[in-house]
Design a protein around this motif. Sequence first.
Motif, PDB file in Angstrom:
ATOM      1  N   PRO A  85       0.816  -1.215   0.000  1.00 30.48           N
ATOM      2  CA  PRO A  85       0.000   0.000   0.000  1.00 30.48           C
ATOM      3  C   PRO A  85       0.848   1.263   0.000  1.00 30.48           C
ATOM      4  O   PRO A  85       1.984   1.269   0.464  1.00 30.48           O
ATOM      5  CB  PRO A  85      -0.785  -0.115   1.313  1.00 30.48           C
ATOM      6  CG  PRO A  85       0.083  -0.935   2.197  1.00 30.48           C
ATOM      7  CD  PRO A  85       0.813  -1.885   1.293  1.00 30.48           C
ATOM      8  N   LEU A  86       0.249   2.332  -0.523  1.00 36.76           N
ATOM      9  CA  LEU A  86       0.823   3.672  -0.431  1.00 36.76           C
ATOM     10  C   LEU A  86      -0.139   4.482   0.419  1.00 36.76           C
ATOM     11  O   LEU A  86      -1.344   4.491   0.161  1.00 36.76           O
ATOM     12  CB  LEU A  86       0.976   4.298  -1.811  1.00 36.76           C
ATOM     13  CG  LEU A  86       1.862   3.529  -2.792  1.00 36.76           C
ATOM     14  CD1 LEU A  86       1.897   4.244  -4.139  1.00 36.76           C
ATOM     15  CD2 LEU A  86       3.262   3.336  -2.235  1.00 36.76           C
ATOM     16  N   THR A  92      -4.481   6.857   5.276  1.00 33.71           N
ATOM     17  CA  THR A  92      -5.358   5.959   4.528  1.00 33.71           C
ATOM     18  C   THR A  92      -4.611   5.462   3.296  1.00 33.71           C
ATOM     19  O   THR A  92      -3.711   6.128   2.783  1.00 33.71           O
ATOM     20  CB  THR A  92      -6.663   6.651   4.092  1.00 33.71           C
ATOM     21  OG1 THR A  92      -6.345   7.765   3.273  1.00 33.71           O
ATOM     22  CG2 THR A  92      -7.481   7.090   5.291  1.00 33.71           C
ATOM     23  N   VAL A  93      -4.989   4.300   2.825  1.00 35.10           N
ATOM     24  CA  VAL A  93      -4.388   3.739   1.622  1.00 35.10           C
ATOM     25  C   VAL A  93      -4.947   4.514   0.428  1.00 35.10           C
ATOM     26  O   VAL A  93      -6.150   4.540   0.205  1.00 35.10           O
ATOM     27  CB  VAL A  93      -4.704   2.235   1.482  1.00 35.10           C
ATOM     28  CG1 VAL A  93      -4.137   1.681   0.186  1.00 35.10           C
ATOM     29  CG2 VAL A  93      -4.159   1.469   2.682  1.00 35.10           C
ATOM     30  N   VAL A  94      -4.060   5.167  -0.314  1.00 36.07           N
ATOM     31  CA  VAL A  94      -4.483   5.976  -1.454  1.00 36.07           C
ATOM     32  C   VAL A  94      -4.136   5.326  -2.797  1.00 36.07           C
ATOM     33  O   VAL A  94      -4.691   5.694  -3.825  1.00 36.07           O
ATOM     34  CB  VAL A  94      -3.888   7.399  -1.393  1.00 36.07           C
ATOM     35  CG1 VAL A  94      -4.418   8.147  -0.183  1.00 36.07           C
ATOM     36  CG2 VAL A  94      -2.370   7.371  -1.383  1.00 36.07           C
ATOM     37  N   VAL A 124       6.718  10.563   0.958  1.00 38.38           N
ATOM     38  CA  VAL A 124       6.504  11.734   0.101  1.00 38.38           C
ATOM     39  C   VAL A 124       5.022  12.094   0.042  1.00 38.38           C
ATOM     40  O   VAL A 124       4.641  13.255   0.152  1.00 38.38           O
ATOM     41  CB  VAL A 124       7.073  11.499  -1.312  1.00 38.38           C
ATOM     42  CG1 VAL A 124       6.690  12.626  -2.247  1.00 38.38           C
ATOM     43  CG2 VAL A 124       8.585  11.324  -1.253  1.00 38.38           C
ATOM     44  N   LEU A 125       4.170  11.101  -0.115  1.00 36.52           N
ATOM     45  CA  LEU A 125       2.725  11.352  -0.208  1.00 36.52           C
ATOM     46  C   LEU A 125       2.173  11.988   1.064  1.00 36.52           C
ATOM     47  O   LEU A 125       1.269  12.814   1.010  1.00 36.52           O
ATOM     48  CB  LEU A 125       1.971  10.060  -0.512  1.00 36.52           C
ATOM     49  CG  LEU A 125       2.171   9.468  -1.899  1.00 36.52           C
ATOM     50  CD1 LEU A 125       1.486   8.107  -1.990  1.00 36.52           C
ATOM     51  CD2 LEU A 125       1.642  10.404  -2.963  1.00 36.52           C
ATOM     52  N   ARG A 126       2.702  11.602   2.205  1.00 38.25           N
ATOM     53  CA  ARG A 126       2.220  12.144   3.480  1.00 38.25           C
ATOM     54  C   ARG A 126       2.499  13.644   3.618  1.00 38.25           C
ATOM     55  O   ARG A 126       1.819  14.328   4.356  1.00 38.25           O
ATOM     56  CB  ARG A 126       2.864  11.400   4.637  1.00 38.25           C
ATOM     57  CG  ARG A 126       2.313  10.024   4.849  1.00 38.25           C
ATOM     58  CD  ARG A 126       2.968   9.366   6.064  1.00 38.25           C
ATOM     59  NE  ARG A 126       2.551   8.007   6.172  1.00 38.25           N
ATOM     60  CZ  ARG A 126       3.366   6.949   6.010  1.00 38.25           C
ATOM     61  NH1 ARG A 126       4.646   7.133   5.746  1.00 38.25           N
ATOM     62  NH2 ARG A 126       2.902   5.731   6.117  1.00 38.25           N
ATOM     63  N   THR A 127       3.504  14.126   2.916  1.00 42.04           N
ATOM     64  CA  THR A 127       3.878  15.540   3.043  1.00 42.04           C
ATOM     65  C   THR A 127       3.146  16.419   2.031  1.00 42.04           C
ATOM     66  O   THR A 127       3.333  17.630   2.032  1.00 42.04           O
ATOM     67  CB  THR A 127       5.392  15.730   2.856  1.00 42.04           C
ATOM     68  OG1 THR A 127       5.768  15.329   1.535  1.00 42.04           O
ATOM     69  CG2 THR A 127       6.164  14.931   3.890  1.00 42.04           C
TER      70      THR A 127
END
Length: 128
Positions: A85-86, A92-94, A124-127
């Motif tokens: 997962p990302l 949450t899983v995006v 990276v996605l979290r930021t």
Amino acid sequence: MLREGRTMVVAGVGGQADEVAPQRTGAMYPWATAAGKVLVAGARPDLPLGALPSSWARTAAAIRDKGIAFDHEEIMPGVFCTAVPLFGADETVVASVCAVTGSAGRLARLAEPLAQAGQSISTVLRTR
């Protein structure tokens, strides 16, 4: 990503299994691919997928616990996949990232590098 109850390729790089399972942008597969399993395991419970297998709750819990899913020729003969997962900013899983191969023996070798890639991408996605 999931789209209309199926797994949709958002981006892909061709490789060994490309003749059988092309990873081209927009390609659609059943949700039960390794990538789709990761997405469904992390999705909200009311996601419209229709009837799930009776063993799905147990399978989904294992995917969430281990952070990885596999497909051993479940969708296409000669195609083996592993996916992680990302996670987005709210954990949450995006999306998912998946490796596709034509050999079951390669799945174990792909799992750790794929998990590391997933963690890096999620950071990276979290930021964002």
